[in-house]
Design an enzyme around this catalytic site. Structure first.
Site, PDB file in Angstrom:
ATOM      1  N   GLU A 166     -38.176  37.280 -18.436  1.00  0.00           N
ATOM      2  CA  GLU A 166     -38.759  38.223 -19.383  1.00  0.00           C
ATOM      3  C   GLU A 166     -39.893  37.656 -20.238  1.00  0.00           C
ATOM      4  OE1 GLU A 166     -37.904  41.564 -19.710  1.00  0.00           O
ATOM      5  OE2 GLU A 166     -36.858  41.140 -17.833  1.00  0.00           O
ATOM      6  N   SER A 218      25.206  63.209 -31.135  1.00  0.00           N
ATOM      7  CA  SER A 218      26.179  62.345 -31.803  1.00  0.00           C
ATOM      8  C   SER A 218      25.603  60.995 -32.226  1.00  0.00           C
ATOM      9  CB  SER A 218      27.388  62.117 -30.895  1.00  0.00           C
ATOM     10  OG  SER A 218      28.088  63.330 -30.713  1.00  0.00           O
TER      11      SER A 218
END
Length: 825
Positions: A88, A484
């Protein structure tokens, strides 16, 4: 004359030059007036991936809109930096934001290429790309390029080269939804940026210009050419030798995409629950852009064991109900693998594979296994086959396909060519086995939660059979009647308010006028029978509904509701008698937290899936552990006492009451409704729960340091069939998981609080007895309480049995207590 003309032309030229320079100066000044403020780069906080880890540090899941991990420049390997600089901006460390040499080179190259059809090359520096990506738009115009150049020079004056390169390497888009070099390393190669090799670094550096043009699978040739070009530039710039570059060129791209967002097997329900909690706490932007680091409470080993136990229990229940048919039928065609690949598998049940029936006879079926996918996502070329023998699918002979309800005699009576089914290999090596067993996805659902009772840390959680099939979490989102399994909170309220484990309550028919036009409610025990006067211990061990209702009526339901809310079972409980039998709706997670209070000696706990959350800078913004240890950071030991954690959690239950309940629920295992749990061979307390018509089945239980809750039921509640109780289908899952979870760990007894007295009593009458006699147990009593010396019954019509014999019971009461009516649940 000539001199005059020359002077005139020179003057005009100078004037024109001054006008041009002035025009340029005016233009540049005008362009600079509305330039974006480059100082915003100081506060640069890009969207960063949030990562969720288990308790041992394993990566569980990632969440992001942009898959980016921010790295400071010092943490980025030199190879990566060299590759990007070469591709780049090779003069990056020499220019001042704009590269005149690069511009001249680009101009000359573009003039040479004019008319050739080649794409014009640019001369933007890395600094200019930073200016464009952070501060400007992608507009193609001279004005934008001028602004870009001006900003670049200002950025160069304000920031160091390393800072500019850091911004660039973390911001740049590199394809496949990956931003920055760290995110791209994981996305393309499933590697940390520090593990990336030269040829891979060069490929990443080839992507910024146009990631879609160099796709690793669609445009492999172009991608390799561009990668090799970057390697040549690295040689030119002196970053690598020609030999190193040639060796790198000889390699392929070796792209191995990281797929999905969940990485730890069996943790999908857990990860999703954490995701929801973080969104509720901080919002979606914080989760998907904030770069949070979340350390959860999950124990991966325990999680796998919990999932395994739940799966086995759900499958066992399901196969007893027969085969419901194939997933679908497909045409085999020339390549059955292509058609089979279109059918969705259960991605989070790796033990199972999709298969298609290729041929079938009475004794077996030949099957084709769904092919895997290449790294590119394309179907693999190999086609694997196998066999299902009759003996490995006998359960499926009971066919239950809509109206087709029959018993088949062979494999060909169950399966047809083209049927798509689930199969599981028989053996250890899943990739090479050729013998399979038939599987089907259970219709029944369930959940399991394992929790540390002392801290509330959720160590394992499975919210269903398959998250890929259903994301509904039955551990936290399914509100069901606990039946229960709620009773211990009724009994705990009683023990905390003057009752003892030897208090006797009448287990007999009762009618309750509900008022408000609701009529008369007449509860019954499971099985419809009753046992007469019985101790609280027997009531909990045998899960007697009639006793529980009488006890709740005697105390008053407002008191029961207060305790249920204090334990966290409900936020607000309606104080009506039917709620004493667990008719209100709650979750497995809430129940596990409530049982943790009993296990830890009465301390309130808040269940947590998250240990701590750190922001992108490493600052802790949330921590579950709130206890303080002032002396834990001593520099040295000089004989001082070991540090003590200051525990300011609310004491919601007397520690002695908590132990009494634990002792009574140990009886549920040793003598009551959950005998299967005895297989564990360690001290364990628990309670079964079954709702009307067996629509829900529960087992909640614990050892001194681990609480586990199991729930089984259909997502749309419906009867599971007579006899499918908490003790029959939930307790075995609990037992299987706990057996694995406790393997290799020392046997630990429940901690007895100071002040508790163990006194021998007759287990059935509750009266004082001689130790060692038949039916005699050691019962836990608080200071100031002891077994009664006379027999009295709570709920006995007309009051207590005041005329009972002081050292025994009347013959009729004795017959009721000892004989009862039998057949109790």
């Amino acid at each position: 004359m000539l001199l005059r003309i020359f002077g005139y032309l020179f003057g005009m030229g100078m004037l024109l030059a001054i006008l041009v320079v002035a025009g340029i100066a005016w233009y540049l000044n005008d362009m600079s007036k509305d330039l974006p403020d480059y100082e915003v780069l100081n506060a640069y906080e890009p969207p960063v991936t949030t990562r969720i880890h288990s308790g041992d540090g394993s990566l569980m899941a990632e969440y992001a809109r942009e898959r980016r991990l921010y790295l400071p420049i010092q943490a980025i390997p030199d190879t990566i930096k060299a590759a990007f600089l070469s591709a780049e901006d090779k003069n990056f460390y020499k220019h001042g934001g704009v590269d005149p040499i690069g511009i001249a080179r680009a101009v000359i190259t573009n003039i040479k290429n004019y008319g050739s059809g080649r794409r014009a090359i640019g001369a933007s520096t890395i600094t200019q790309q930073v200016a464009k990506n952070f501060l400007l738009s992608n507009e193609r115009s001279i004005d934008r390029k001028v602004k870009e150049a001006l900003l670049s020079m200002r950025i160069e004056a304000a920031y160091s080269k390393d800072r500019i390169l850091e911004l660039y390497l973390n911001e740049i888009y590199l394809g496949l939804s990956a931003y920055g070099v760290a995110g791209a390393s994981l996305t393309y190669f499933n590697k940390s940026v520090h593990e990336v090799e030269l040829h891979q670094a060069a490929y990443l550096a080839a992507l910024p210009k146009a990631p879609s043009n160099y796709h690793p699978f669609r445009d492999t040739k172009k991608a390799i050419e561009r990668r090799n070009w970057v390697l040549d530039r690295m040689v030119e710039n002196g970053y690598v030798t020609r030999k190193e570059a040639d060796e790198a060129k000889a390699k392929g791209l070796e792209v191995n995409p990281r797929r999905g967002s969940s990485y730890l097997a069996s943790s999908e329900y857990f990860s999703e629950e954490v995701r929801r909690e973080v969104v509720d706490r901080y919002g979606e932007d914080a989760l998907y852009e904030g770069g949070l680091s979340i350390r959860t409470t999950l124990d991966p080993v325990m999680q796998r064991k919990a999932r395994k136990a739940l799966h086995a229990g759900l499958i066992k229940f399901d196969v007893q109900r027969g085969f419901r048919g194939p997933l679908q039928a497909i045409e085999l065609g020339d390549d059955w693998g292509v058609a089979l690949n279109e059918v969705k598998a259960l991605s989070d049940v790796p033990e199972w594979s999709l298969a298609v029936v290729l041929s079938v006879d009475n004794e077996s079926a030949a099957i084709g296994i769904k092919p895997g996918n290449k790294a590119s996502g394309k179907l693999k070329d190999d086609r694997r086959t196998g066999t299902i023998a009759l003996k490995d699918m006998k359960w499926a002979l009971r066919v239950r396909i809509k109206d087709d309800r029959r018993t088949a005699k062979g494999v060909d009576g169950v399966l047809n060519v083209g049927d798509v089914i689930f199969v599981e290999p028989i053996g250890e090596d899943l990739a090479t086995m050729t013998s399979f067993k038939l599987r089907q996805k259970p219709k029944i659902s369930g959940a399991i939660v394992a929790m540390d009772p002392h801290t509330g840390r959720v160590l394992a959680m499975a919210g269903g059979f398959s998250f890929a099939d259903s994301q509904f979490n039955r551990a936290t989102q399914a509100y069901r009647q606990p039946g229960s399994s709620f009773k211990p909170f009724v009994y705990a309220a009683a023990l905390d308010n003057g009752y003892t484990p030897s208090s006797v309550v009448l287990d007999g028919p009762i009618k309750v006028n509900q008022g408000g036009g609701l009529g008369v409610w007449e509860p019954k025990n499971y099985g419809g029978k009753f046992a007469g006067p019985s101790t609280l211990r027997l009531g909990i061990e045998r899960s007697r509904n009639l006793m529980t209702v009488r006890l709740a009526k005697d105390m008053g339901m407002p008191l029961v509701a207060q305790y249920a809310e204090r334990f966290g079972v409900y936020d607000k409980m309606l104080p009506v008698l039917s709620m004493s039998l667990g008719s209100g709706e709650t979750t497995v997670m809430r129940m596990a937290a409530a049982y943790s209070v009993l296990a830890n000696g009465g301390k309130s706990i808040k269940p947590s899936l998250i240990d701590r959350i750190q922001d992108r800078y490493g600052k802790t913004i949330f921590k579950h552990e709130q206890r303080v240890c002032n002396d834990c950071n001593a520099q040295s030991w000089s004989g001082q006492q070991e540090p003590v954690l200051e525990d300011d959690r609310e004491q919601v239950l007397d520690p002695m009451t908590a132990y009494q309940m634990t002792s009574m629920m140990e009886g549920v295992v040793t003598r009551g409704t959950a005998p299967v749990v005895r297989e564990l061979g360690v001290p364990v307390a628990g309670k079964t729960g079954t709702t009307n018509e067996e629509k829900d089945a529960w087992f909640m239980g614990y050892t001194p340091d681990l609480v586990t809750g199991v729930y089984i039921g259909y997502d749309t509640p419906k009867p599971m069939g007579k006899g499918n109780t908490g003790g029959g289908i939930a307790a075995p899952i609990f037992t299987s998981f706990m057996k694995d979870a406790l393997e290799g760990k020392a046997k630990v007894d429940f901690r007895v609080p100071r002040g508790i007295k163990l006194i021998p009593i007759n287990r059935k009458t509750g009266l004082l007895a001689k130790a060692g006699g038949d039916g005699v147990i050691m019962e836990a009593f608080k200071p100031g309480t002891e077994p009664p010396d006379r027999f009295s019954v709570i709920g006995f019509e007309g009051g207590a049995i005041s005329d009972a014999i002081r050292q025994g019971v009347s013959p009729s009461a004795e017959r009721a207590v000892i004989g009862g009516t039998g057949g109790l649940y």
